[in-house]
Design an enzyme around this catalytic site. Structure first.
Site, PDB file in Angstrom:
ATOM      1  N   GLY A   1       8.512   1.594 -26.461  1.00 52.39           N
ATOM      2  CA  GLY A   1       9.068   2.945 -26.416  1.00 52.39           C
ATOM      3  C   GLY A   1       9.958   3.094 -25.206  1.00 52.39           C
ATOM      4  O   GLY A   1       9.472   3.178 -24.082  1.00 52.39           O
ATOM      5  N   VAL A   2      11.271   3.093 -25.423  1.00 51.61           N
ATOM      6  CA  VAL A   2      12.200   3.193 -24.291  1.00 51.61           C
ATOM      7  C   VAL A   2      13.087   4.433 -24.448  1.00 51.61           C
ATOM      8  O   VAL A   2      14.289   4.408 -24.247  1.00 51.61           O
ATOM      9  CB  VAL A   2      13.056   1.912 -24.143  1.00 51.61           C
ATOM     10  CG1 VAL A   2      12.213   0.787 -23.591  1.00 51.61           C
ATOM     11  CG2 VAL A   2      13.692   1.489 -25.472  1.00 51.61           C
ATOM     12  N   GLY A   3      12.438   5.542 -24.811  1.00 56.59           N
ATOM     13  CA  GLY A   3      13.126   6.814 -24.949  1.00 56.59           C
ATOM     14  C   GLY A   3      13.113   7.598 -23.658  1.00 56.59           C
ATOM     15  O   GLY A   3      13.511   7.116 -22.603  1.00 56.59           O
ATOM     16  N   LYS A   4      12.613   8.828 -23.733  1.00 55.28           N
ATOM     17  CA  LYS A   4      12.644   9.746 -22.593  1.00 55.28           C
ATOM     18  C   LYS A   4      12.151   9.112 -21.289  1.00 55.28           C
ATOM     19  O   LYS A   4      12.824   9.145 -20.269  1.00 55.28           O
ATOM     20  CB  LYS A   4      11.766  10.968 -22.901  1.00 55.28           C
ATOM     21  CG  LYS A   4      12.453  12.115 -23.591  1.00 55.28           C
ATOM     22  CD  LYS A   4      11.469  13.275 -23.680  1.00 55.28           C
ATOM     23  CE  LYS A   4      12.124  14.523 -24.234  1.00 55.28           C
ATOM     24  NZ  LYS A   4      11.183  15.657 -24.272  1.00 55.28           N
ATOM     25  N   VAL A   5      10.946   8.562 -21.323  1.00 52.83           N
ATOM     26  CA  VAL A   5      10.322   8.025 -20.118  1.00 52.83           C
ATOM     27  C   VAL A   5      10.547   6.520 -19.989  1.00 52.83           C
ATOM     28  O   VAL A   5      10.842   6.010 -18.904  1.00 52.83           O
ATOM     29  CB  VAL A   5       8.803   8.320 -20.114  1.00 52.83           C
ATOM     30  CG1 VAL A   5       8.122   7.677 -18.912  1.00 52.83           C
ATOM     31  CG2 VAL A   5       8.542   9.817 -20.135  1.00 52.83           C
ATOM     32  N   GLY A   6      10.433   5.812 -21.099  1.00 53.12           N
ATOM     33  CA  GLY A   6      10.461   4.361 -21.069  1.00 53.12           C
ATOM     34  C   GLY A   6      11.711   3.773 -20.460  1.00 53.12           C
ATOM     35  O   GLY A   6      11.650   2.774 -19.725  1.00 53.12           O
ATOM     36  N   HIS A   7      12.875   4.387 -20.717  1.00 59.22           N
ATOM     37  CA  HIS A   7      14.100   3.785 -20.177  1.00 59.22           C
ATOM     38  C   HIS A   7      14.174   3.939 -18.667  1.00 59.22           C
ATOM     39  O   HIS A   7      14.712   3.084 -17.966  1.00 59.22           O
ATOM     40  CB  HIS A   7      15.352   4.356 -20.873  1.00 59.22           C
ATOM     41  CG  HIS A   7      15.847   5.661 -20.367  1.00 59.22           C
ATOM     42  ND1 HIS A   7      15.333   6.865 -20.778  1.00 59.22           N
ATOM     43  CD2 HIS A   7      16.834   5.954 -19.474  1.00 59.22           C
ATOM     44  CE1 HIS A   7      15.978   7.844 -20.179  1.00 59.22           C
ATOM     45  NE2 HIS A   7      16.877   7.329 -19.374  1.00 59.22           N
TER      46      HIS A   7
ATOM     47  N   LYS B   1      -2.147  22.913 -24.324  1.00 59.20           N
ATOM     48  CA  LYS B   1      -1.091  22.224 -25.064  1.00 59.20           C
ATOM     49  C   LYS B   1      -0.729  23.069 -26.271  1.00 59.20           C
ATOM     50  O   LYS B   1      -1.592  23.752 -26.848  1.00 59.20           O
ATOM     51  CB  LYS B   1      -1.559  20.850 -25.549  1.00 59.20           C
ATOM     52  CG  LYS B   1      -0.420  19.880 -25.803  1.00 59.20           C
ATOM     53  CD  LYS B   1       0.112  19.285 -24.500  1.00 59.20           C
ATOM     54  CE  LYS B   1       1.079  18.147 -24.772  1.00 59.20           C
ATOM     55  NZ  LYS B   1       1.456  17.444 -23.531  1.00 59.20           N
TER      56      LYS B   1
END
Length: 364
Positions: free
Chosen positions: A191-197, A91
């Protein structure tokens, strides 16, 4: 307290402590001309070149950045092992606010540092970095994935990350309720950003009742506007974990979501989400199990994205990747079975399986 190099003694102790560190290599990167300060941590290359994303974040200190790189890279070793990939864990973190310091020059300088490792580390997107950024990094190194299709890449890895988390939820439903569907279940997504949405879309298609929250009001509004009357929203994560009748809690933002404050307040029967490092400290997994809550290990269910970027190295094929990500369902069920057989929490069972694969690879 610092040593003669000026590095934090605590960080050095963590690095050389086998249970929390045990990393093969940690590289501190600096390019004064562009303002780049970065850390690349390689936890293990037992299974192959270390693979993991680049996080761009305004850390409170350099020590905090190093600590995050160490934790995240260790998690990637386990994630890649459980995903069946021929990759170890690595990482990178770039220190600073991407909204103010991210430039082409900085990303190119970072690409040169990645390239200097000669393929021991393969990078991709993470928090604060995007497909367009990897296109820039790839101009300096062949070891950058998550690039745009126009530049020979696979594009946005959040699509398959969400698909994999959904498979983990289905497996959790199968294990707990005897049916691999979320139909009629109330699912809270933090969290509904990159992955959540994307995850919300899977849940609605499956017939779930969805409640969401996000620190960004525009992210919440995007979901509510697209699905009027179908999705509810609450003010914050603290409210979400206390929603009455919640069946599944899906942490999909930053790590540390499950801690001494949140676990006692959880109303959900299942925790399954996309966030990395959800367990705030060792022992939380036992607290979750003692409450009778089923925890689907984060690094197992959120592996769809890393499956995608790994495939990019061999010529990306979406259908092939989706088929591999679909196996997260079976892997999650196997972890629950191992946990039951060994009388341990699922997180410990997943660790045992991953460690066994890495140990076998070292012994080859």
């Amino acid at each position: 307290m610092t040593d003669v190099t000026g590095a934090s003694v605590d960080v050095l102790q963590t690095l050389f402590r086998s249970d929390q560190g045990g990393h093969e290599q940690v590289v501190l990167c600096q390019d004064r001309a562009s303002g780049l300060k970065a850390v690349i941590a390689l936890h293990s290359t037992a299974l192959g070149p270390a693979l993991g994303g680049t996080r761009f974040y305004p850390y409170a200190s350099e020590e905090a950045a190093v600590a995050d790189a160490l934790n995240l890279s260790r998690g990637m070793s386990y994630k890649n092992a459980m995903a069946g990939l021929d990759h170890g864990g690595g990482k990178a973190v770039i220190i600073g606010d991407p909204e103010t310091i991210k430039t082409e020059e900085l990303l190119l300088a970072y690409g040169r540092f990645v390239d200097s490792l000669g393929g021991r580390y393969v990078t991709a997107c993470d928090v604060g970095t995007y497909v367009a950024d990897m296109d820039v990094v790839a101009r300096e190194t062949r070891w950058a994935t998550g690039r745009s299709p126009e530049n020979g890449g696979a594009g946005d890895s959040s699509v398959l990350t969400a698909f994999g988390v959904f498979q983990g939820m289905r497996a959790s439903a199968q294990h707990l309720w005897g049916d691999p569907t979320l139909r009629g279940r109330k699912v809270g997504v933090a969290g509904v950003g990159k992955v959540g949405h994307h995850l919300v879309e899977h849940l609605l298609t499956d017939g779930a009742e969805v409640v969401i929250t996000d620190v960004r009001a525009d992210s919440v509004r995007r979901i509510l506007d697209k699905h009027p009357g179908q999705v509810a929203a609450v003010a914050d994560t603290d409210a979400l974990i206390r929603v009455e009748g919640l069946d599944v809690y899906a942490p999909c933002a930053l790590g540390g979501a499950l801690d001494d404050d949140s676990v006692p307040a959880l109303t959900a029967k299942v925790v399954c989400g996309a966030a990395n490092n959800q367990l705030a400290h060792p022992g939380v997994e036992k607290d979750i199990a003692d409450r009778g809550i089923l925890y689907a290990p984060d690094y197992v269910v959120n592996a769809g994205g890393v499956i995608q970027v790994a495939d990019e190295l061999h010529g990306f094929d979406f259908d092939r990747c989706k088929a591999k990500a679909a196996k997260i369902f079976d892997t999650t069920l196997a972890i629950f079975a191992r946990a039951k057989a060994d009388g341990i929490p699922p997180a410990a069972a997943a660790d045992r399986i991953a460690e066994q694969r890495m140990a076998e690879a070292r012994g080859r």
